[in-house]
Scaffold this motif. Sequence first.
Motif, PDB file in Angstrom:
ATOM      1  N   GLU A   1       0.839  -1.209   0.000  1.00 21.52           N
ATOM      2  CA  GLU A   1       0.000   0.000   0.000  1.00 21.52           C
ATOM      3  C   GLU A   1       0.868   1.250   0.000  1.00 21.52           C
ATOM      4  O   GLU A   1       0.608   2.215  -0.736  1.00 21.52           O
TER       5      GLU A   1
ATOM      6  N   SER B   1      -7.079   1.934  -0.334  1.00 25.34           N
ATOM      7  CA  SER B   1      -6.346   0.731  -0.726  1.00 25.34           C
ATOM      8  C   SER B   1      -6.615  -0.446   0.198  1.00 25.34           C
ATOM      9  O   SER B   1      -6.524  -1.610  -0.225  1.00 25.34           O
TER      10      SER B   1
ATOM     11  N   TRP C   1      -9.069  -3.088  -0.976  1.00 21.45           N
ATOM     12  CA  TRP C   1      -8.540  -4.081  -1.910  1.00 21.45           C
ATOM     13  C   TRP C   1      -7.608  -5.055  -1.194  1.00 21.45           C
ATOM     14  O   TRP C   1      -7.582  -6.255  -1.497  1.00 21.45           O
ATOM     15  N   THR C   2      -6.831  -4.561  -0.211  1.00 21.04           N
ATOM     16  CA  THR C   2      -5.957  -5.441   0.567  1.00 21.04           C
ATOM     17  C   THR C   2      -6.776  -6.510   1.279  1.00 21.04           C
ATOM     18  O   THR C   2      -6.402  -7.690   1.297  1.00 21.04           O
ATOM     19  N   LYS C   3      -7.887  -6.113   1.859  1.00 20.65           N
ATOM     20  CA  LYS C   3      -8.759  -7.079   2.537  1.00 20.65           C
ATOM     21  C   LYS C   3      -9.339  -8.085   1.547  1.00 20.65           C
ATOM     22  O   LYS C   3      -9.384  -9.284   1.815  1.00 20.65           O
ATOM     23  N   MET C   4      -9.771  -7.582   0.400  1.00 20.06           N
ATOM     24  CA  MET C   4     -10.387  -8.452  -0.595  1.00 20.06           C
ATOM     25  C   MET C   4      -9.372  -9.423  -1.199  1.00 20.06           C
ATOM     26  O   MET C   4      -9.677 -10.599  -1.407  1.00 20.06           O
ATOM     27  N   SER C   5      -8.186  -8.950  -1.465  1.00 19.38           N
ATOM     28  CA  SER C   5      -7.190  -9.786  -2.147  1.00 19.38           C
ATOM     29  C   SER C   5      -6.359 -10.624  -1.179  1.00 19.38           C
ATOM     30  O   SER C   5      -6.369 -11.855  -1.239  1.00 19.38           O
ATOM     31  N   ASP C   6      -5.641  -9.978  -0.270  1.00 19.84           N
ATOM     32  CA  ASP C   6      -4.711 -10.694   0.604  1.00 19.84           C
ATOM     33  C   ASP C   6      -5.377 -11.270   1.851  1.00 19.84           C
ATOM     34  O   ASP C   6      -5.180 -12.438   2.182  1.00 19.84           O
ATOM     35  N   TYR C   7      -6.146 -10.435   2.572  1.00 22.99           N
ATOM     36  CA  TYR C   7      -6.697 -10.876   3.850  1.00 22.99           C
ATOM     37  C   TYR C   7      -7.635 -12.073   3.690  1.00 22.99           C
ATOM     38  O   TYR C   7      -7.508 -13.071   4.400  1.00 22.99           O
TER      39      TYR C   7
ATOM     40  N   TYR D   1      -7.869 -14.187   1.241  1.00 21.61           N
ATOM     41  CA  TYR D   1      -7.105 -15.340   0.784  1.00 21.61           C
ATOM     42  C   TYR D   1      -6.413 -16.027   1.953  1.00 21.61           C
ATOM     43  O   TYR D   1      -6.485 -17.249   2.110  1.00 21.61           O
TER      44      TYR D   1
END
Length: 355
Positions: free
Chosen positions: A119, A339, A342-348, A350
Amino acid sequence: MLKFTTKLLVTSALIAGLSTAASAADKVIKWKLATTWGSTLSPFIDSPTNMAKLVEEMSGGKFEIRIDAANKHKAPLGILDMVKGGQYEMGHSASYYWKGKDIDTLPFTTMPFGMIAPEQYAWFYYGGGMELMQKAYKKHGILAYPGGNTGNQMGGWFRKEINTLDDLKGLKMRIPGFAGEVMAKLGLSVTNIAPGELYTSLERGTIDALEWVGPGMDISMGFHKIAPYYYTGWHEPATELQFMVNEEAYNKLPKDLQQILLTAMRVSAYDMYIQNYHMSSEAWANMLTEFPNIKVKTFPKPVMDAMKKANDELLEEVKKESPIVKEVLESQEAYQKKSREWTKMSDYLYLKDNL
């Protein structure tokens, strides 16, 4: 005869001019860079070292940068002044070390509960962070650039277990940056100590606790022999080191060498990030079996809540100290809010579903 002499003089002048131009083209530009780090402190020292190698190779040997580690110049926390004064054309350090000298430089390393490394890199290069950093350093005649990230740092080494907020009060701790302000508000005695003096200060009882980086750099320092309680992080989620360049020296460089320097800094900075990630992954995998005395802990929720509350209150106070700090912090907060979705949606999500 006069006509021939005139022609001869013109020809000689042209040859001399070409010779001078060729000589200028062949001239090697030599710079010096001072670091906060000792000559063996990997990967921090590797970032400027690799940068200098890239510069020399890409320039075909026309541009050389000598790296002076802290054990040579003896002023690990004096890098800003040395680059500003022209003693060194470049420096490599961390901007939050100068918060007592210039609060405007504080936010460019990292902030407690702030952005994680991807980020923050996105904010620097595409979210306006670079422009704000140049604005903050302009008064010093310095150009500043990202110099390598540690990712999320561990919360520190403590001699005793922290169960309540009262356990923190009165402790002497080495912790720099805004996190130091947070800890001071919670009743700790906070200090900033150069890297080369950390172990000795802990061993002699000058401090009761310290934070450094993560297992990749911490274990080799031996802190666990004295302070076995190792806490997870909150205070430095994306610690970015900085390359500092004397602006006057930079402006004297030919355009091609300017671009080579910018490219080399960017490549070596990212390489330090992945190198440090690798080092910590390796160290973490081996740590608990090789050093069973280390007790990995997370600060209790009431302590974390108190840290967040103190951080929020101090942020509002520091925004009043400087319009640049206010502008930078509000830019970071807005970018983090955007941002982080998107971090939560993509990395968290997963990680949450695959751990």
